[in-house]
Design an enzyme around this catalytic site. Sequence first.
Site, PDB file in Angstrom:
ATOM      1  N   TYR A  13     -16.374  -7.563 -23.817  1.00  0.00           N
ATOM      2  CA  TYR A  13     -16.422  -9.018 -23.821  1.00  0.00           C
ATOM      3  C   TYR A  13     -16.875  -9.555 -22.447  1.00  0.00           C
ATOM      4  O   TYR A  13     -16.969  -8.818 -21.479  1.00  0.00           O
ATOM      5  CB  TYR A  13     -15.046  -9.557 -24.166  1.00  0.00           C
ATOM      6  CG  TYR A  13     -13.938  -8.846 -23.438  1.00  0.00           C
ATOM      7  CD1 TYR A  13     -13.790  -9.007 -22.065  1.00  0.00           C
ATOM      8  CD2 TYR A  13     -13.078  -7.979 -24.098  1.00  0.00           C
ATOM      9  CE1 TYR A  13     -12.803  -8.354 -21.379  1.00  0.00           C
ATOM     10  CE2 TYR A  13     -12.076  -7.319 -23.408  1.00  0.00           C
ATOM     11  CZ  TYR A  13     -11.953  -7.517 -22.051  1.00  0.00           C
ATOM     12  OH  TYR A  13     -10.982  -6.850 -21.361  1.00  0.00           O
ATOM     13  N   SER A 239      -6.864  -7.030 -12.806  1.00  0.00           N
ATOM     14  CA  SER A 239      -6.763  -6.199 -13.997  1.00  0.00           C
ATOM     15  C   SER A 239      -6.610  -7.094 -15.218  1.00  0.00           C
ATOM     16  O   SER A 239      -6.464  -8.304 -15.098  1.00  0.00           O
ATOM     17  CB  SER A 239      -5.564  -5.266 -13.880  1.00  0.00           C
ATOM     18  OG  SER A 239      -4.386  -6.025 -14.101  1.00  0.00           O
ATOM     19  N   LYS A 240      -6.590  -6.449 -16.357  1.00  0.00           N
ATOM     20  CA  LYS A 240      -6.462  -7.179 -17.613  1.00  0.00           C
ATOM     21  C   LYS A 240      -5.193  -8.026 -17.621  1.00  0.00           C
ATOM     22  O   LYS A 240      -5.185  -9.163 -18.063  1.00  0.00           O
ATOM     23  CB  LYS A 240      -6.385  -6.173 -18.760  1.00  0.00           C
ATOM     24  CG  LYS A 240      -7.382  -6.468 -19.839  1.00  0.00           C
ATOM     25  CD  LYS A 240      -7.243  -5.457 -20.933  1.00  0.00           C
ATOM     26  CE  LYS A 240      -8.388  -5.657 -21.911  1.00  0.00           C
ATOM     27  NZ  LYS A 240      -8.373  -4.668 -22.942  1.00  0.00           N
ATOM     28  N   ARG A 241      -4.141  -7.441 -17.086  1.00  0.00           N
ATOM     29  CA  ARG A 241      -2.855  -8.127 -17.086  1.00  0.00           C
ATOM     30  C   ARG A 241      -2.871  -9.386 -16.216  1.00  0.00           C
ATOM     31  O   ARG A 241      -2.186 -10.359 -16.475  1.00  0.00           O
ATOM     32  CB  ARG A 241      -1.789  -7.172 -16.582  1.00  0.00           C
ATOM     33  CG  ARG A 241      -0.526  -7.220 -17.403  1.00  0.00           C
ATOM     34  CD  ARG A 241       0.442  -6.218 -16.907  1.00  0.00           C
ATOM     35  NE  ARG A 241       0.059  -5.824 -15.536  1.00  0.00           N
ATOM     36  CZ  ARG A 241       0.869  -5.232 -14.707  1.00  0.00           C
ATOM     37  NH1 ARG A 241       2.076  -4.973 -15.080  1.00  0.00           N
ATOM     38  NH2 ARG A 241       0.489  -4.871 -13.499  1.00  0.00           N
TER      39      ARG A 241
END
Length: 462
Positions: A13, A239-241
Amino acid sequence: MVVTRFAPSPTGYLHIGGLRTALFSYLWAKKNGGKFVLRIEDTDKARNSEAAAQAIVKAFEWLGLEHDGEIIYQSQRDDIYAKYIQQLLDEGKAYKCYMSKEELDTLRETQMANKERTKYNGMYRDFKGTPPEGVEPVIRIKAPLSGEIIVNDGVKGEISFQAEDILDDFVIARADGSPTYNFVVAVDDALMGINEVIRGDDHLSNTPKQIVVYEALGFSIPNFYHVPMIHNSAGKKLSKRDGATDVMAYKEMGYLPHALLNFLVRLGWSHGDQEIFSMQEMRTLFNPKDINKSASIYNTEKLDWLNAHYIKNTPNAQLTELLQEYDLVLTSHDKKEILLDAIKERAKTLKEMADLIKEVINRPASYDEKALKKAFKGNALEVLKTFATKVSNANELHLPSDYHHLMQEVVDEMEIGFGKIGQPLRVALLGKLSGPGLDSVMSVLGKEETLLRIHNAIDANS
Ligand code: GLU
């Protein structure tokens, strides 16, 4: 004319870091009355997906970032790349290399054992003999063996790379004929007339290689701006978090596109201490030369603050429309103005706004235990009953102020603080102790529903 581009690889994405460089590129083009081009770098057939490319396009649509001209897909440009590879071969600026994988591995092992930099040794650079059989050649470009490559970076200043330390005759076409990453980026940027390249500084090490390609093909070299990464509050790569997630997840979480863009423009760029920028201001004020040299820190509170600001300043009609995305249809609600005015003051996201509104509209299914204990002590029931009688006897109850007067009367007559009526009433109406102003809530609910909720709470606690 300034021509910039965003060149994502559709391996996943569109994430927040990518979007930021896209925004910078977009703003810089628009500021100069130039063009902003979207190029999908989908040459890695194993890792690319059409869905990911579509997701990027969709995210652009949501954000209102318009690109100029057709989207360019690298996967459709093999003929063009083949032509330039042939040109370099014909001009003796590139050559076929027949080194086998085993030979390359041995070379690398020897270099490693000697603590040397691992690089191709130029074995076929000036090869005139008969090529070995059974090896499909790769094509390598003749890179400078010595001297320096200077990158005049608009953010980082002049950076000098020693050819000897970082370059070798790198592969521009694999054995199957497919061109490699640094080759196609340079060819495309040149053919698309990109003269200002704004990208993440994780690409800085590719730049000298791309300059080798530009020079070999006689293309003029664009200005580069390598933007430092976005870090989390601990100073680590996002990061994703932390929020390095799909841009469309921000839509789901209830962020307004403009709030997100405003947040991103300030990540690594500043204009004095101004925080709020309209699109017009971003377009006139942005200059990549003002991009910070150090990494920027992602800060969710800042994003929430901006989003709350833009929610407050969005007209109710538009909010009504936007809230439909969060399963809330208010179109025919006759008190929607009062409701939206009360809630838009306190919601950080559209999602939160929809949830808060649902809490008002939907009768509480249960009461929060803690809230009950706190609110229903002393003479709370008596207070509620007194208030209910007043509501029931009143003839004209419409505006929040009509309800406020009745609450005030109870406070005065019973000689109690406002909290003594506010808390039990809040639990009765909303099932918990938080939420928007009670006078607005009652005005939105109307007399009948207000009385019903008060009586329900009285019954449940008698
Ligand atoms: N396709 C590259 C990426 O997604 C960007 C290339 C570039 O900006 O030069 O990381």
